[in-house]
Design a protein around this motif. Structure first.
Motif, short mmCIF file in Angstrom:
data_model
loop_
_atom_site.label_atom_id
_atom_site.label_comp_id
_atom_site.label_asym_id
_atom_site.label_seq_id
_atom_site.Cartn_x
_atom_site.Cartn_y
_atom_site.Cartn_z
N LYS A 303 0.93 -1.16 -0.01
CA LYS A 303 -0.11 -0.08 -0.03
C LYS A 303 0.84 1.40 0.02
CE LYS A 303 -4.20 -2.00 2.37
NZ LYS A 303 -5.05 -1.94 3.45
N ASP A 304 2.03 1.46 0.50
CA ASP A 304 2.90 2.27 0.89
C ASP A 304 3.36 2.51 -0.59
OD1 ASP A 304 2.57 2.83 3.56
OD2 ASP A 304 4.32 1.75 4.02
N VAL A 305 3.83 1.71 -1.52
CA VAL A 305 4.34 1.97 -2.77
C VAL A 305 3.24 2.38 -3.67
CG1 VAL A 305 5.36 0.72 -4.71
CG2 VAL A 305 6.06 0.12 -2.48
N SER A 306 1.99 1.86 -3.42
CA SER A 306 0.75 2.28 -4.38
C SER A 306 0.54 3.78 -4.13
CB SER A 306 -0.63 1.44 -4.10
OG SER A 306 -0.92 1.41 -2.79
N VAL A 307 0.59 4.20 -2.88
CA VAL A 307 0.29 5.65 -2.50
C VAL A 307 1.17 6.62 -3.11
CG1 VAL A 307 0.05 7.44 -0.80
CG2 VAL A 307 -0.85 4.94 -0.40
N ILE A 308 2.76 6.11 -3.08
CA ILE A 308 3.81 6.91 -3.66
C ILE A 308 3.46 6.98 -4.89
CG2 ILE A 308 6.26 6.94 -3.96
CD1 ILE A 308 6.70 5.59 -1.47
N LEU A 309 3.07 5.95 -5.84
CA LEU A 309 3.13 5.84 -7.35
C LEU A 309 1.92 6.80 -7.75
CD1 LEU A 309 3.73 2.26 -8.09
CD2 LEU A 309 5.36 4.24 -8.20
N THR A 310 0.71 6.37 -6.99
CA THR A 310 -0.19 7.34 -7.16
C THR A 310 -0.20 8.70 -6.98
OG1 THR A 310 -1.77 5.52 -6.64
CG2 THR A 310 -2.88 7.76 -6.71
N LYS A 311 0.78 9.17 -6.04
CA LYS A 311 0.87 10.58 -5.77
C LYS A 311 1.69 11.20 -6.97
CE LYS A 311 2.55 13.84 -2.18
NZ LYS A 311 3.15 13.88 -0.88
N ILE A 312 2.75 10.39 -7.40
CA ILE A 312 3.61 11.15 -8.27
C ILE A 312 3.24 11.05 -9.72
CG2 ILE A 312 5.79 11.08 -9.15
CD1 ILE A 312 6.88 10.01 -6.26
N ILE A 313 2.84 9.60 -9.94
CA ILE A 313 2.56 9.50 -11.46
C ILE A 313 1.09 9.94 -11.80
CG2 ILE A 313 2.06 7.55 -13.10
CD1 ILE A 313 4.16 5.97 -11.83
N ARG A 342 12.60 13.61 -14.55
CA ARG A 342 12.12 14.42 -13.29
C ARG A 342 11.10 13.38 -12.37
NH1 ARG A 342 13.15 19.32 -11.78
NH2 ARG A 342 13.61 20.10 -14.10
N THR A 343 10.50 12.97 -13.10
CA THR A 343 9.42 12.11 -12.32
C THR A 343 9.94 10.90 -11.78
OG1 THR A 343 7.71 12.42 -13.87
CG2 THR A 343 7.40 10.41 -12.60
N ARG A 344 11.27 10.08 -12.55
CA ARG A 344 11.69 8.87 -12.10
C ARG A 344 12.82 9.34 -10.92
NH1 ARG A 344 16.10 7.08 -16.62
NH2 ARG A 344 16.39 5.47 -15.03
N LEU A 345 13.16 10.46 -10.83
CA LEU A 345 14.09 11.12 -9.72
C LEU A 345 12.91 11.20 -8.66
CD1 LEU A 345 16.06 13.82 -11.46
CD2 LEU A 345 16.87 11.54 -10.55
N GLU A 346 11.85 11.82 -8.80
CA GLU A 346 10.80 11.73 -7.62
C GLU A 346 10.64 10.38 -6.95
OE1 GLU A 346 7.68 13.96 -8.89
OE2 GLU A 346 8.81 15.85 -9.31
N ILE A 347 10.38 9.49 -7.78
CA ILE A 347 10.06 8.07 -7.54
C ILE A 347 11.24 7.44 -6.88
CG2 ILE A 347 9.37 5.98 -8.27
CD1 ILE A 347 7.73 7.02 -10.56
N THR A 348 12.36 7.43 -7.49
CA THR A 348 13.56 6.81 -6.67
C THR A 348 14.08 7.78 -5.26
OG1 THR A 348 14.91 8.33 -7.90
CG2 THR A 348 14.58 6.08 -8.67
N ASP A 349 13.68 8.94 -5.26
CA ASP A 349 13.91 9.75 -3.94
C ASP A 349 12.82 9.35 -2.91
OD1 ASP A 349 15.21 11.89 -2.54
OD2 ASP A 349 13.35 12.94 -2.72
N ALA A 350 11.62 9.11 -3.51
CA ALA A 350 10.62 8.73 -2.48
C ALA A 350 10.80 7.45 -1.87
CB ALA A 350 9.13 8.97 -2.95
N PHE A 351 11.34 6.58 -2.68
CA PHE A 351 11.72 5.03 -2.26
C PHE A 351 12.70 5.01 -1.38
CE2 PHE A 351 9.98 2.92 -6.29
CZ PHE A 351 8.56 3.17 -5.93
N SER A 352 13.78 5.85 -1.46
CA SER A 352 14.88 6.04 -0.55
C SER A 352 14.68 6.39 0.69
CB SER A 352 15.99 6.76 -1.29
OG SER A 352 15.70 8.31 -1.33
N LYS A 353 13.68 7.30 0.88
CA LYS A 353 13.25 7.75 2.22
C LYS A 353 12.26 6.94 2.81
CE LYS A 353 13.19 12.82 0.74
NZ LYS A 353 12.15 13.82 0.47
#
Length: 669
Positions: A303-313, A342-353
């Protein structure tokens, strides 16, 4: 006047008009009859009075008819004449000689000349024979003066007019009060019927006393109840089917089946102007979390991953996210890989956090691939799976520095396009089902050119949305398209309108004012709105759709069914069309669920008076099935591919003339 006949004259207006006409006619007839009766009476009275005077005066002066006594006779006649009631008193002897003739030429100054002309009175002349003994001495003629009669008639007319007028006003006031109460329930019935025509089904709680209105009100209420019941039943069935077949129960995202449908619907439409990028995200630590902690924690990780992806993508227009299986997500995004850096940078940055000690193999792996036209699902998934397994070797910081177009540059570019960029159009017909070349409308696609180079629409509108400039782009499209519309006023065209414009009160106000200067957009124009945009705030969207409809522009919801939500939001939306998303069309021949979905959409929408369109039709068998399922319009390359609107300049090299290709002209009205 034409609008009056088009919209009809309200019953209230007709009844009030009839009562006013009857009252005014009664008032006029009453006054005229009263005046005529009084005039006839005065006319008779003048004749009777003149005759009485002639008789009595003749008897009085008979003893004084000798020549030496005629002065006395004339004096007696003068005494009566001076009363002013007579116009002339004349005595003629037996030898036809006038002995005396008294005349009163005085006019009536207190009575208007127009009234005298309208109600003329004839001055009667009465005679009396005078005898001197047994010998006839002469004839006495008395003519009444009409002056006093006119004064009497004028005063009586004024009293009659004022009295009748007061009665008229009082009667109309009483009739108005009575009819206002009578029309209250009729107004409620009319309002309910009006709401039904605008796809809003409400019950009228107040049942009128009048028998006819009670029958109509109860009938409409029953119709609304039955329609509501059918609508609820169909929406529940469709929602249950959608959730079972197309939705991942844990995340609420589309599942593998929906991914395959959507991929099939877009992979053959890929061009340099409409690219497609696939992103795969896998969760390498999910198995460890499930085994060492609990499945609940594993679900929380998903669910955490789906929230991140939904928010960014999810902020990228027309992007879709799916969960293929327990640990794999995939996104299909209509932009090229460079634009998505830029989108992929946002995703990888969100994952690292989000990474912690439970993620022994990492929080998530990421792979990205630009999809080629006609690629198979297997090849795309295989390449993405390999990329997510070996890891991303590209230096993201370097990409960000060297290849990303800055926000400032985008703002400058978009503003330049708005100010002076060229706009061209292509059109694709939406054909009426079961017809040869009859159109529902032409869908118009805008293309922007800046400094001689074509601008990618997807990238342009994505950045314009981030910079709050899509509303200005929509205005530019509408202003430029008016030139085409003016040459084809009888044909129906559809323009795509962005989410920002739909929710902008300023845009609606601008559109209303612009429609007054360019009336051609008030008819035969449709705005296509993306379903996802509409669902952002249905209440506000409904109000703005009403305002758009008031201008005269119809509305179509495109990509219908992509939200995977209940169709309940349709209730209350005053729209003309829904266009089913192409993901339900591609596997229609082999997928009974898609067939049921489309048939249900037709049943629901037709119950609301909404026409259903299907797009991306490539096969004759698909076209035939859609027509059999009840769709009202069809669109796709099988019907006709989009064709450019050709432009040419006139002799002054200023005004452009717009023409369609021969195949497109077949669909023109």
């Amino acid at each position: 006047m034409s609008r009056l006949f088009k919209n009809g004259l309200s019953l209230k207006t007709q009844v009030y008009g009839l009562i006013i006409v009857i009252s005014v006619v009664s008032f006029v007839v009453r006054v005229v009859t009263d005046v005529e009766t009084t005039r006839d009476y005065l006319q008779t009275q003048m004749g009777s009075h003149a005759q009485d005077t002639a008789t009595s005066l003749g008897l009085s002066i008979s003893p004084y008819l000798e020549p030496e006594n005629l002065v006395i006779a004339e004096t007696m006649a003068t005494a009566i004449f001076d009363s002013g009631y007579y116009k002339e008193i004349k005595f003629t002897n037996s030898q036809s000689q006038v002995v005396f003739d008294l005349e009163n030429p005085k006019r009536v100054e207190s009575v208007p000349n127009w009234f005298i002309a309208l109600s003329s009175l004839k001055a009667p002349t009465m005679q009396s024979e005078l005898n001197n003994g047994w010998i006839m001495a002469g004839i006495l003629e008395v003519t009444s003066h009409t002056g006093q009669s006119y004064v009497t008639l004028w005063e009586h007319t004024k009293r009659s007019f004022y009295g009748s007028f007061l009665i008229l006003i009082a009667s109309l006031a009483v009739a108005f009060l009575i009819l206002r109460e009578v029309f209250k329930p009729l107004k409620a019935v009319e309002h309910q019927a009006h709401l039904v025509t605008r796809k809003r089904f409400t019950l009228n709680e107040e049942i009128p006393v009048a028998r006819e209105l009670r029958t109509v009100t109860k009938a409409i209420n029953n119709m609304v109840i039955n329609l509501q019941s059918t609508f609820d039943s169909l929406t529940k069935q469709t929602q249950a089917l959608t959730e079972e077949v197309y939705i991942d129960s844990l995340t609420g995202l589309g599942n593998r089946k929906l991914f395959e449908n959507h991929f099939s619907s877009v992979v053959d439409t890929i061009t340099t102007d409409a690219p497609l990028t696939a992103m795969m995200i896998t969760l390498p630590s999910l198995t460890n979390i499930n085994q060492t902690v609990s499945y609940q924690d594993g679900d929380a990780h998903v669910k955490d991953v789906s929230v991140i992806l939904t928010k960014i993508i999810g902020n990228l227009t027309n992007s879709k996210i799916f969960r293929l299986n327990g640990s794999t997500f995939i996104a299909l995004i209509p932009y090229d890989t460079q634009f998505l850096n830029r989108t992929r940078l946002e995703i990888t940055d969100a994952f690292s956090k989000q990474k912690n000690s439970l993620h022994v193999n990492g929080f998530a792996n990421f792979a990205i691939l630009e999809v080629n036209k006609g690629s198979s699902i297997g090849s795309v998934l295989s390449a993405l799976d390999t990329g997510s397994t070996i890891g991303d070797t590209i230096e993201t910081n370097k990409i960000d520095k060297d290849t990303l177009f800055s926000v400032k540059q985008w703002r400058t570019l978009i503003q330049s396009i708005i100010d002076s960029g060229e706009v061209s159009f292509s059109v694709q017909p939406v054909k009426r089902a079961n017809s040869q070349n009859k159109q529902c409308y032409f869908e118009a696609f805008a293309h922007f050119t800046h400094e001689g180079e074509k601008v990618n629409n997807g990238h342009l509108f994505a950045m314009a949305e981030k910079l709050n400039l899509t509303e200005e782009l929509d205005k530019k499209i509408i202003r430029n398209f008016v030139n085409v519309k003016e040459q084809y006023p009888d044909d129906v065209f559809a323009l795509n309108v962005s989410k920002a414009s739909l929710y902008s009160a300023d845009f609606i106000q601008w559109l209303t004012l612009y429609a007054h200067t360019k009336p051609v957009i008030k008819t035969n124009l449709i705005f296509e709105l993306h379903e996802i945009s509409l669902l952002y705030n249905v209440h506000i969207a409904s109000k703005h759709i009403d305002a758009i409809k008031d201008i005269g522009i119809n509305v179509c919801i495109e990509h219908f069914g992509t939200s995977l939500t209940s169709f309940r939001y349709l209730q209350g939306l005053d729209i003309e069309y829904v266009k089913i998303d192409g993901s339900y069309i591609q596997d229609l021949l082999d997928n009974s669920q898609s067939q049921f979905f489309i048939q249900t959409v037709n049943n629901i929408c037709h119950g609301f008076g909404i026409k259903v369109l299907a797009c991306l039709i490539e096969k004759p068998e698909t076209l035939k099935m859609l027509e059999n399922l009840g769709c009202d319009g069809v669109q796709g390359n099988l019907i006709m591919e989009p064709s450019k609107v050709l432009t040419s300049k006139n002799r002054d090299n200023v005004n452009k003339e717009f023409t369609f290709c021969a195949d497109t002209l077949k669909f023109c009205n």
